[in-house]
Scaffold this active site. Sequence first.
Site, PDB file in Angstrom:
ATOM      1  N   ALA A   1       0.861  -1.179   0.000  1.00 41.01           N
ATOM      2  CA  ALA A   1       0.000   0.000   0.000  1.00 41.01           C
ATOM      3  C   ALA A   1       0.900   1.232   0.000  1.00 41.01           C
ATOM      4  CB  ALA A   1      -0.881  -0.014   1.243  1.00 41.01           C
TER       5      ALA A   1
ATOM      6  N   GLY B   1       0.610  -5.139   0.859  1.00 46.53           N
ATOM      7  CA  GLY B   1      -0.602  -5.228   0.042  1.00 46.53           C
ATOM      8  C   GLY B   1      -0.370  -5.921  -1.296  1.00 46.53           C
TER       9      GLY B   1
ATOM     10  N   GLU C   1      -0.718  -9.468  -0.459  1.00 45.75           N
ATOM     11  CA  GLU C   1      -2.154  -9.695  -0.225  1.00 45.75           C
ATOM     12  C   GLU C   1      -2.910  -9.801  -1.558  1.00 45.75           C
ATOM     13  OE1 GLU C   1      -3.926  -7.922   3.593  1.00 45.75           O
ATOM     14  OE2 GLU C   1      -2.694  -6.312   2.802  1.00 45.75           O
TER      15      GLU C   1
ATOM     16  N   GLU D   1       4.538  -5.236   6.863  1.00 47.46           N
ATOM     17  CA  GLU D   1       3.776  -4.271   7.648  1.00 47.46           C
ATOM     18  C   GLU D   1       4.285  -4.108   9.066  1.00 47.46           C
ATOM     19  OE1 GLU D   1       2.518  -6.478   5.566  1.00 47.46           O
ATOM     20  OE2 GLU D   1       0.798  -5.672   4.479  1.00 47.46           O
TER      21      GLU D   1
HETATM   22  N1  CO8 Z   1       4.529   3.290  -0.691  1.00 50.45           N
HETATM   23  C1  CO8 Z   1       4.888   4.470  -1.216  1.00 50.45           C
HETATM   24  N2  CO8 Z   1       6.015   4.636  -1.943  1.00 50.45           N
HETATM   25  C2  CO8 Z   1       6.808   3.575  -2.140  1.00 50.45           C
HETATM   26  C3  CO8 Z   1       6.495   2.322  -1.625  1.00 50.45           C
HETATM   27  C4  CO8 Z   1       5.284   2.187  -0.862  1.00 50.45           C
HETATM   28  N3  CO8 Z   1       4.874   1.010  -0.379  1.00 50.45           N
HETATM   29  N4  CO8 Z   1       7.473   1.457  -1.970  1.00 50.45           N
HETATM   30  C5  CO8 Z   1       8.357   2.166  -2.686  1.00 50.45           C
HETATM   31  N5  CO8 Z   1       7.969   3.448  -2.791  1.00 50.45           N
HETATM   32  C6  CO8 Z   1       8.655   4.543  -3.487  1.00 50.45           C
HETATM   33  C7  CO8 Z   1       9.863   5.042  -2.689  1.00 50.45           C
HETATM   34  O1  CO8 Z   1       9.456   5.959  -1.703  1.00 50.45           O
HETATM   35  C8  CO8 Z   1      10.693   5.640  -3.780  1.00 50.45           C
HETATM   36  O2  CO8 Z   1      10.187   6.910  -4.101  1.00 50.45           O
HETATM   37  P1  CO8 Z   1      11.214   8.140  -4.364  1.00 50.45           P
HETATM   38  O3  CO8 Z   1      12.027   7.726  -5.575  1.00 50.45           O
HETATM   39  O4  CO8 Z   1      10.305   9.289  -4.651  1.00 50.45           O
HETATM   40  O5  CO8 Z   1      12.048   8.285  -3.142  1.00 50.45           O
HETATM   41  C9  CO8 Z   1      10.424   4.751  -5.008  1.00 50.45           C
HETATM   42  O6  CO8 Z   1       9.212   4.057  -4.702  1.00 50.45           O
HETATM   43  C10 CO8 Z   1      11.514   3.747  -5.223  1.00 50.45           C
HETATM   44  O7  CO8 Z   1      11.719   3.034  -4.016  1.00 50.45           O
HETATM   45  P2  CO8 Z   1      13.174   2.731  -3.404  1.00 50.45           P
HETATM   46  O8  CO8 Z   1      14.132   3.818  -3.766  1.00 50.45           O
HETATM   47  O9  CO8 Z   1      12.990   2.448  -1.953  1.00 50.45           O
HETATM   48  O10 CO8 Z   1      13.544   1.414  -4.231  1.00 50.45           O
HETATM   49  P3  CO8 Z   1      14.514   0.237  -3.784  1.00 50.45           P
HETATM   50  O11 CO8 Z   1      14.648  -0.642  -4.969  1.00 50.45           O
HETATM   51  O12 CO8 Z   1      15.749   0.764  -3.132  1.00 50.45           O
HETATM   52  O13 CO8 Z   1      13.720  -0.540  -2.621  1.00 50.45           O
HETATM   53  C11 CO8 Z   1      11.761  -1.635  -1.716  1.00 50.45           C
HETATM   54  C12 CO8 Z   1      12.576  -1.254  -2.975  1.00 50.45           C
HETATM   55  C13 CO8 Z   1      12.559  -2.662  -0.890  1.00 50.45           C
HETATM   56  C14 CO8 Z   1      10.462  -2.247  -2.220  1.00 50.45           C
HETATM   57  C15 CO8 Z   1      11.506  -0.376  -0.837  1.00 50.45           C
HETATM   58  O14 CO8 Z   1      10.986   0.646  -1.665  1.00 50.45           O
HETATM   59  C16 CO8 Z   1      10.524  -0.617   0.263  1.00 50.45           C
HETATM   60  O15 CO8 Z   1      10.875  -1.146   1.310  1.00 50.45           O
HETATM   61  N6  CO8 Z   1       9.220  -0.216   0.043  1.00 50.45           N
HETATM   62  C17 CO8 Z   1       8.191  -0.380   1.042  1.00 50.45           C
HETATM   63  C18 CO8 Z   1       7.700  -1.803   1.067  1.00 50.45           C
HETATM   64  C19 CO8 Z   1       6.676  -1.995   2.181  1.00 50.45           C
HETATM   65  O16 CO8 Z   1       6.958  -1.769   3.345  1.00 50.45           O
HETATM   66  N7  CO8 Z   1       5.459  -2.422   1.818  1.00 50.45           N
HETATM   67  C20 CO8 Z   1       4.382  -2.602   2.752  1.00 50.45           C
HETATM   68  C21 CO8 Z   1       3.546  -1.350   2.784  1.00 50.45           C
HETATM   69  S1  CO8 Z   1       2.281  -1.369   4.044  1.00 50.45           S
HETATM   70  C22 CO8 Z   1       1.037  -2.264   3.337  1.00 50.45           C
HETATM   71  O17 CO8 Z   1       1.128  -2.755   2.255  1.00 50.45           O
HETATM   72  C23 CO8 Z   1      -0.187  -2.392   4.194  1.00 50.45           C
HETATM   73  C24 CO8 Z   1      -1.337  -3.082   3.464  1.00 50.45           C
HETATM   74  C25 CO8 Z   1      -2.578  -2.884   4.274  1.00 50.45           C
HETATM   75  C26 CO8 Z   1      -3.846  -3.017   3.438  1.00 50.45           C
HETATM   76  C27 CO8 Z   1      -4.002  -1.984   2.349  1.00 50.45           C
HETATM   77  C28 CO8 Z   1      -4.457  -0.633   2.895  1.00 50.45           C
HETATM   78  C29 CO8 Z   1      -4.812   0.329   1.815  1.00 50.45           C
END
Ligand code: CO8
Length: 265
Positions: A71, A116, A119, A139
Site C-alpha cells: 500500500a 498489500g 495480499e 507491515e
Molecule cells: N509506498 C509508497 N512509496 C513507495 C512504496 C510504498 N509502499 N514502496 C516504494 N515506494 C517509493 C519510494 O518511496 C521511492 O520513491 P522516491 O524515488 O520518490 O524516493 C520509489 O518508490 C523507489 O523506491 P526505493 O528507492 O525504496 O527502491 P529500492 O529498490 O531501493 O527498494 C523496496 C525497494 C525494498 C520495495 C523499498 O521501496 C521498500 O521497502 N518499500 C516499502 C515496502 C513496504 O513496506 N510495503 C508494505 C507497505 S504497508 C502495506 O502494504 C499495508 C497493506 C494494508 C492493506 C491496504 C491498505 C490500503
Amino acid sequence: MTGEGIVEYKYISLEKEAGLGIVTISRPAALNALNRDLSSELLSVFTEIEQDKEIRVAILTGIEKTFIAGADILEMKDKNSKEALDYLTDTRAFMDKIYNLSKPVIAAVNGYAFGGGMETALACDLRIASEKAKFGLLEINLGVIPGAGGIQRLVRLIGMTKAKEMLFTGDIYDALSCYEMGFLNKVVPHDELMKEAKALAQKISDKSGVALHYAKKAINAGSDLSLPAALELDESLFALCFDSYDQKEGMTAFAEKRKAVFKNK
Ligand code: CO8
C-alpha cells in the site's frame, strides 16, 4: 470495448488476447504502490473483466522489478483509525472482487510483492512467480498489520506456522522459499514468466467456464464452512452443472469421441 485490444487506465492497462484479460500495473515512480486511485482502477478493471463474456481467464502482473510494493505508505502515514478504515475500502474491495470473480485469476509475479502486493497475490487463484520475485508481509516493520484480507488468506493457504513467521518477522522471502511453503504454484525463469502464465491461462480457458466458476466457488466458499456444510455445497454445485450447456456438450463429446467445445453457459 469488445474483441481484442488494449484498454488504458491511468495506472493499469487491460489487454484482451485470445480469451485472456491481461492486467498490467504501471506506477513505476512508487514501485506500483497501491494508492487510492490505483486501487479504484483495479476494482473497475476486474468489474469489467467479470462482465466481459470474451474474457475467460485473467492474469495480473506488474512492470520492471515490481509486482506491487505494498500500500502507499506516504498516502496513509498520517491517518487515524477511522480514516485508515475508509482508506482500506477500495483496496479490500478490489481484492475481494478478484477472490470472488467467477473466472480464474492468475498472479504473474514479476518482482517485489510486499505487504498489500502479497495480499493481492493471495486474492488471486493461482500464483506463478519469476525466480527474481520477492515476497514479504513487511507491515510489522511499519507498526501495522496487513488489513486487506492477506492474513486470513495466508493462514488458510500455508498454515499458521509459516504465516506467523512471515507476519512477526517482516522478513523478505525469495520465490523458491515461497514455492516450498505452498504459496506459489510455480517458479519460472524471469524472461519466461508471461509465456508460462499465458500457457496456464490458455489451458484453463479451454475448460467450461460454468464448471470453473463452480469449482472456484466450491473451494473458496467451502473452505469457510464445516466439512459437512462444504460437502453439501459441492453436491449442490455439482447438480447445478447439469443445467448448463457445457455439461451436455462435455458428456456428449465424450460419447461421440471428440473434443468438447464449451460455450461457458
Ligand atoms: N509506498 C509508497 N512509496 C513507495 C512504496 C510504498 N509502499 N514502496 C516504494 N515506494 C517509493 C519510494 O518511496 C521511492 O520513491 P522516491 O524515488 O520518490 O524516493 C520509489 O518508490 C523507489 O523506491 P526505493 O528507492 O525504496 O527502491 P529500492 O529498490 O531501493 O527498494 C523496496 C525497494 C525494498 C520495495 C523499498 O521501496 C521498500 O521497502 N518499500 C516499502 C515496502 C513496504 O513496506 N510495503 C508494505 C507497505 S504497508 C502495506 O502494504 C499495508 C497493506 C494494508 C492493506 C491496504 C491498505 C490500503
